[in-house]
Write an enzyme that holds these catalytic residues in place. Structure first.
Site, PDB file in Angstrom:
ATOM      1  N   PRO A  21       0.844  -1.201   0.000  1.00 54.00           N
ATOM      2  CA  PRO A  21       0.000   0.000   0.000  1.00 54.00           C
ATOM      3  C   PRO A  21       0.877   1.248   0.000  1.00 54.00           C
ATOM      4  O   PRO A  21       1.825   1.344   0.783  1.00 54.00           O
ATOM      5  CB  PRO A  21      -0.774  -0.123   1.316  1.00 54.00           C
ATOM      6  N   ALA A  23       0.306   5.535  -0.200  1.00 51.66           N
ATOM      7  CA  ALA A  23      -0.666   6.627  -0.225  1.00 51.66           C
ATOM      8  C   ALA A  23      -0.574   7.408  -1.528  1.00 51.66           C
ATOM      9  O   ALA A  23       0.510   7.813  -1.953  1.00 51.66           O
ATOM     10  CB  ALA A  23      -0.429   7.558   0.960  1.00 51.66           C
ATOM     11  N   CYS A 108       3.970   2.745   9.020  1.00 50.32           N
ATOM     12  CA  CYS A 108       4.118   4.081   8.448  1.00 50.32           C
ATOM     13  C   CYS A 108       5.064   4.937   9.298  1.00 50.32           C
ATOM     14  O   CYS A 108       4.846   5.097  10.505  1.00 50.32           O
ATOM     15  CB  CYS A 108       2.755   4.756   8.354  1.00 50.32           C
ATOM     16  N   LYS A 148       1.523  -5.256   8.705  1.00 51.50           N
ATOM     17  CA  LYS A 148       2.788  -4.799   8.134  1.00 51.50           C
ATOM     18  C   LYS A 148       3.447  -3.877   9.150  1.00 51.50           C
ATOM     19  O   LYS A 148       2.784  -3.025   9.743  1.00 51.50           O
ATOM     20  CB  LYS A 148       2.553  -4.057   6.819  1.00 51.50           C
ATOM     21  N   ARG A 235       8.287   0.812  -3.536  1.00 53.55           N
ATOM     22  CA  ARG A 235       8.832   1.850  -4.415  1.00 53.55           C
ATOM     23  C   ARG A 235       9.412   1.297  -5.710  1.00 53.55           C
ATOM     24  O   ARG A 235       9.503   2.015  -6.709  1.00 53.55           O
ATOM     25  CB  ARG A 235       9.888   2.655  -3.652  1.00 53.55           C
TER      26      ARG A 235
END
Length: 379
Positions: A21, A23, A108, A148, A235
């Site tokens: 995931p 954002a 995060c 995660k 990424r």
């Protein structure tokens, strides 16, 4: 290599590859592209959404959890800091058949999340982590719940092994570990040895590795070196959704000759389709093209484009304008050497923003305030 069998609840994930995931990135249009290149194989997770925004049926959040009819299994990543709210959100997903799999975000590193006790800051509070996992699993019914996370807050406050054991105790189906601390953000090298240690600590459930997978060869090497059960790719696929075709080929045992090496003409075709899909999803062509702008530098990385054209591509606002500018490029350029390397955000060591006194007591179970779960808490 022969791919390990990855089972997420009732779902077999073959190859054992998961889209991380991200954002503003892993919305329905980007998932569509990645899934198509993979031939529908793998697991493709939504953008992170907040549990509070979900239970309040925030308009933006309800759009983010929309899945295409071809998306199977449907996978939602949920972020929350309050066990009660997380439990309500999970129950809503299960009762209303909104997804087939729920992933919880404890990784995060973005300051606006960690300074409120969320994301990668939260596993330091062991009882709070346990309470959230218990609420999620207890309300999920037959839906598998995964999580995660990162190694910890920093090198002096590592949490991944404790968090892994708590996850097993509470019935979590699988764990993904990003081999960096929150302090590292996306800088330096991911510590793959931490993934291996977590796999040794929680042999009962699958462990997925994340961090520095820039190519299919990296993914295969991570599995071999760490013994992990699969990989999570973030990424590395920015501006490169065809990486998932490479990953399928690699785990099917095909060599690098099977990997995608698109020309700039082929890349431009994908760029236009991506922008078009965004416009259809947002129901506004201009908004779709504007949202696509962030992807331009990733797609064109390594190609000879020229600074003026790059600048103009980054301010387009219509599909016709985007198509015209792309047509003006030297589209016969082959895939450039080195374009498979690192991409996306990088940053060095950072001081992690935390609530006052957060590190004083890892056994404190105080729930952060509601502001930690507002609908802008993405990362």
């Amino acid at each position: 290599m022969a791919a390990p069998l990855l089972q997420i609840g009732a779902h077999s994930v073959d190859p054992p590859v998961v889209l991380a995931p991200m954002a503003g990135i892993t919305n329905a249009p980007f998932r569509t592209l990645c899934r198509e290149f993979a031939g529908g194989r793998g697991l493709f997770v939504s953008e992170m959404i907040t549990s509070r925004a979900l239970v309040e049926r925030n308009d933006k959040t309800m759009r983010l959890i929309h899945f295409d009819d071809t998306e199977k299994p449907r996978s939602i990543q949920l972020y929350g800091v309050d066990p009660e709210t997380v439990g309500r959100a999970v129950r809503m997903i299960a009762d209303e058949d909104l997804a087939d799999h729920i992933d919880l975000n404890f990784g995060c590193p973005v300051p606006k999340v960690t300074r409120r006790g969320g994301g990668s800051a939260l596993p330091y509070k062991r009882p709070l982590l346990r309470a959230i996992l218990r609420a999620a699993v207890g309300n999920a019914g037959a839906l598998p719940v995964t999580m995660k996370m990162r190694k910890g807050i920093d090198d002096d406050h590592l949490t991944h092994l404790d968090a892994g054991r708590i996850a097993v105790d509470e019935g979590v189906t699988a764990i993904a570990l990003h081999g960096r601390t929150a302090a590292q953000h996306y800088g330096g090298e991911a510590d793959w040895s931490a993934i291996a240690r977590l796999k040794e600590a929680v042999p009962e459930i699958p462990v997925l590795g994340n961090g520095d997978i820039w190519s299919a060869a990296d993914a295969v090497r991570m599995v071999r070196e760490t013994g992990c059960d699969g990989v999570v790719v973030g990424r590395g696929c920015l501006g490169r959704p065809w990486l998932f075709a490479d990953l399928v080929a690699a785990f099917d045992g095909r060599g690098e000759e099977a990997y995608a090496r698109p020309s700039l003409r082929e890349v431009a075709d994908v760029m236009l389709r991506h922008a078009r899909l965004l416009g259809e999803w947002l129901e506004d062509e201009s908004r779709g093209v504007i949202d696509f702008r962030k992807h331009v530098a990733w797609y064109t990385k390594g190609f000879s484009v020229g600074s003026d054209l790059r600048r103009r591509l980054a301010v387009t606002s219509s599909l016709d304008e985007l198509a015209e500018l792309l047509a003006g490029l030297d589209l016969d350029q082959p895939w450039p050497p080195g374009a498979d390397g690192p991409r996306g955000r990088t940053s060095g060591k950072n001081r992690v923003a935390l609530p006052d006194g957060w590190l004083d007591d890892p056994l404190d179970c105080a729930v952060p305030g509601a502001a930690a779960e507002d609908d802008t808490s993405g990362g």
